[in-house]
Design a protein around this motif. Structure first.
Motif, PDB file in Angstrom:
ATOM      1  N   GLU A  62      -5.780   8.599  -7.514  1.00  0.00           N
ATOM      2  CA  GLU A  62      -6.121   7.287  -6.956  1.00  0.00           C
ATOM      3  C   GLU A  62      -5.208   6.268  -7.605  1.00  0.00           C
ATOM      4  O   GLU A  62      -5.025   6.270  -8.827  1.00  0.00           O
ATOM      5  CB  GLU A  62      -7.576   6.942  -7.243  1.00  0.00           C
ATOM      6  CG  GLU A  62      -8.003   5.610  -6.673  1.00  0.00           C
ATOM      7  CD  GLU A  62      -9.468   5.303  -6.926  1.00  0.00           C
ATOM      8  OE1 GLU A  62      -9.863   4.161  -6.630  1.00  0.00           O
ATOM      9  OE2 GLU A  62     -10.218   6.175  -7.408  1.00  0.00           O
ATOM     10  N   VAL A  63      -4.621   5.410  -6.790  1.00  0.00           N
ATOM     11  CA  VAL A  63      -3.716   4.379  -7.293  1.00  0.00           C
ATOM     12  C   VAL A  63      -4.287   3.016  -6.905  1.00  0.00           C
ATOM     13  O   VAL A  63      -4.447   2.721  -5.720  1.00  0.00           O
ATOM     14  CB  VAL A  63      -2.289   4.531  -6.730  1.00  0.00           C
ATOM     15  CG1 VAL A  63      -1.375   3.439  -7.286  1.00  0.00           C
ATOM     16  CG2 VAL A  63      -1.733   5.915  -7.036  1.00  0.00           C
ATOM     17  N   GLU A  64      -4.592   2.226  -7.903  1.00  0.00           N
ATOM     18  CA  GLU A  64      -5.046   0.847  -7.680  1.00  0.00           C
ATOM     19  C   GLU A  64      -3.877  -0.071  -8.002  1.00  0.00           C
ATOM     20  O   GLU A  64      -3.269   0.024  -9.066  1.00  0.00           O
ATOM     21  CB  GLU A  64      -6.220   0.521  -8.594  1.00  0.00           C
ATOM     22  CG  GLU A  64      -6.699  -0.906  -8.467  1.00  0.00           C
ATOM     23  CD  GLU A  64      -7.780  -1.265  -9.473  1.00  0.00           C
ATOM     24  OE1 GLU A  64      -8.084  -2.466  -9.585  1.00  0.00           O
ATOM     25  OE2 GLU A  64      -8.304  -0.365 -10.163  1.00  0.00           O
ATOM     26  N   LYS A  65      -3.543  -0.931  -7.058  1.00  0.00           N
ATOM     27  CA  LYS A  65      -2.468  -1.899  -7.306  1.00  0.00           C
ATOM     28  C   LYS A  65      -3.089  -3.234  -7.675  1.00  0.00           C
ATOM     29  O   LYS A  65      -4.088  -3.653  -7.106  1.00  0.00           O
ATOM     30  CB  LYS A  65      -1.552  -2.039  -6.091  1.00  0.00           C
ATOM     31  CG  LYS A  65      -2.252  -2.595  -4.877  1.00  0.00           C
ATOM     32  CD  LYS A  65      -1.325  -2.726  -3.686  1.00  0.00           C
ATOM     33  CE  LYS A  65      -2.144  -3.302  -2.526  1.00  0.00           C
ATOM     34  NZ  LYS A  65      -1.420  -3.483  -1.327  1.00  0.00           N
ATOM     35  N   VAL A  66      -2.515  -3.879  -8.660  1.00  0.00           N
ATOM     36  CA  VAL A  66      -2.949  -5.211  -9.073  1.00  0.00           C
ATOM     37  C   VAL A  66      -1.805  -6.153  -8.743  1.00  0.00           C
ATOM     38  O   VAL A  66      -0.678  -5.960  -9.208  1.00  0.00           O
ATOM     39  CB  VAL A  66      -3.284  -5.248 -10.586  1.00  0.00           C
ATOM     40  CG1 VAL A  66      -3.688  -6.646 -11.006  1.00  0.00           C
ATOM     41  CG2 VAL A  66      -4.357  -4.215 -10.921  1.00  0.00           C
ATOM     42  N   ASP A  79       0.844  -1.204   0.000  1.00  0.00           N
ATOM     43  CA  ASP A  79       0.000   0.000   0.000  1.00  0.00           C
ATOM     44  C   ASP A  79       0.876   1.249   0.000  1.00  0.00           C
ATOM     45  O   ASP A  79       0.568   2.244  -0.667  1.00  0.00           O
ATOM     46  CB  ASP A  79      -0.915   0.044   1.230  1.00  0.00           C
ATOM     47  CG  ASP A  79      -1.981  -1.029   1.243  1.00  0.00           C
ATOM     48  OD1 ASP A  79      -2.319  -1.562   0.167  1.00  0.00           O
ATOM     49  OD2 ASP A  79      -2.474  -1.344   2.351  1.00  0.00           O
ATOM     50  N   SER A 106       2.108   2.047  -3.387  1.00  0.00           N
ATOM     51  CA  SER A 106       1.066   2.735  -4.149  1.00  0.00           C
ATOM     52  C   SER A 106       0.972   4.196  -3.731  1.00  0.00           C
ATOM     53  O   SER A 106       0.860   5.095  -4.573  1.00  0.00           O
ATOM     54  CB  SER A 106      -0.291   2.047  -3.941  1.00  0.00           C
ATOM     55  OG  SER A 106      -0.254   0.724  -4.383  1.00  0.00           O
ATOM     56  N   PHE A 149      -0.060  -1.071 -11.863  1.00  0.00           N
ATOM     57  CA  PHE A 149      -0.629   0.059 -11.137  1.00  0.00           C
ATOM     58  C   PHE A 149      -1.565   0.791 -12.099  1.00  0.00           C
ATOM     59  O   PHE A 149      -1.190   1.052 -13.243  1.00  0.00           O
ATOM     60  CB  PHE A 149       0.448   1.047 -10.684  1.00  0.00           C
ATOM     61  CG  PHE A 149       1.359   0.513  -9.622  1.00  0.00           C
ATOM     62  CD1 PHE A 149       0.968   0.519  -8.289  1.00  0.00           C
ATOM     63  CD2 PHE A 149       2.607   0.010  -9.941  1.00  0.00           C
ATOM     64  CE1 PHE A 149       1.807   0.031  -7.297  1.00  0.00           C
ATOM     65  CE2 PHE A 149       3.453  -0.478  -8.963  1.00  0.00           C
ATOM     66  CZ  PHE A 149       3.053  -0.474  -7.641  1.00  0.00           C
ATOM     67  N   ILE A 150      -2.756   1.083 -11.636  1.00  0.00           N
ATOM     68  CA  ILE A 150      -3.686   1.901 -12.411  1.00  0.00           C
ATOM     69  C   ILE A 150      -3.841   3.211 -11.647  1.00  0.00           C
ATOM     70  O   ILE A 150      -4.358   3.239 -10.531  1.00  0.00           O
ATOM     71  CB  ILE A 150      -5.049   1.205 -12.588  1.00  0.00           C
ATOM     72  CG1 ILE A 150      -4.870  -0.155 -13.265  1.00  0.00           C
ATOM     73  CG2 ILE A 150      -5.998   2.101 -13.398  1.00  0.00           C
ATOM     74  CD1 ILE A 150      -6.105  -1.034 -13.233  1.00  0.00           C
ATOM     75  N   VAL A 151      -3.344   4.279 -12.239  1.00  0.00           N
ATOM     76  CA  VAL A 151      -3.297   5.583 -11.590  1.00  0.00           C
ATOM     77  C   VAL A 151      -4.287   6.508 -12.295  1.00  0.00           C
ATOM     78  O   VAL A 151      -4.237   6.647 -13.519  1.00  0.00           O
ATOM     79  CB  VAL A 151      -1.873   6.184 -11.669  1.00  0.00           C
ATOM     80  CG1 VAL A 151      -1.812   7.536 -10.996  1.00  0.00           C
ATOM     81  CG2 VAL A 151      -0.848   5.221 -11.085  1.00  0.00           C
ATOM     82  N   THR A 152      -5.154   7.142 -11.523  1.00  0.00           N
ATOM     83  CA  THR A 152      -6.106   8.086 -12.090  1.00  0.00           C
ATOM     84  C   THR A 152      -5.912   9.443 -11.430  1.00  0.00           C
ATOM     85  O   THR A 152      -6.063   9.579 -10.210  1.00  0.00           O
ATOM     86  CB  THR A 152      -7.564   7.613 -11.887  1.00  0.00           C
ATOM     87  OG1 THR A 152      -7.703   6.304 -12.450  1.00  0.00           O
ATOM     88  CG2 THR A 152      -8.542   8.567 -12.559  1.00  0.00           C
ATOM     89  N   GLN A 161       2.249   0.346 -15.737  1.00  0.00           N
ATOM     90  CA  GLN A 161       1.741   1.531 -15.054  1.00  0.00           C
ATOM     91  C   GLN A 161       0.815   2.272 -16.015  1.00  0.00           C
ATOM     92  O   GLN A 161       1.284   2.927 -16.937  1.00  0.00           O
ATOM     93  CB  GLN A 161       2.874   2.454 -14.614  1.00  0.00           C
ATOM     94  CG  GLN A 161       3.812   1.837 -13.602  1.00  0.00           C
ATOM     95  CD  GLN A 161       4.888   2.809 -13.204  1.00  0.00           C
ATOM     96  OE1 GLN A 161       4.616   3.839 -12.612  1.00  0.00           O
ATOM     97  NE2 GLN A 161       6.127   2.498 -13.548  1.00  0.00           N
TER      98      GLN A 161
END
Length: 129
Positions: free
Chosen positions: A68-72, A37, A40, A82-85, A119
């Protein structure tokens, strides 16, 4: 802060300048953020900080912008993606938005992540005409 000092407290918890737990999925307590976490959070805060520095130099107020950072993770607990918005609701012209995107993609944490870890960075702008 040039260094971070931490102590292992037992029960899969590390305490120091901040506290981490291993997630419950992996046998930890899960009360505090996990080390992954924090990775992220490091990525998100780095991107947003670099963008803020650039925006101030350009005379644009980036206040209120969120990230917002979603970690996969894979089944072994390793990062896959990482999906970063980044979401900026302030009115902004396309040229300024492009420069801020370039700045964000140049953050040191983003550049330090192994290239095999995808990323995806999504920028949401309120573009002015």
């Amino acid at each position: 802060m040039a260094s971070v000092k931490m102590t292992y407290e037992g029960n899969l918890r590390v305490d120091g300048d901040f506290t981490t737990d291993v997630s419950q999925k992996w046998g930890g307590i899960g009360e505090y953020p996990s080390p992954t976490d924090l990775m992220s959070a490091s990525l998100g805060s780095c991107i947003l900080s670099i963008m803020a520095m650039k925006s101030e130099a350009m005379g644009f107020d980036l206040s209120g912008t969120t990230i917002e950072v979603e970690k996969v993770m894979n089944a072994q607990g390793r990062f896959e993606k990482f999906i970063v918005t980044v979401d900026c609701s302030r009115s902004i012209d396309a040229r300024t938005a492009e420069k801020l995107e370039q700045a964000g993609r140049g953050c040191p944490v983003h550049e330090a992540i192994d290239p095999s870890i995808d990323q995806e960075i999504i920028f949401k702008w309120n573009l002015s005409s």
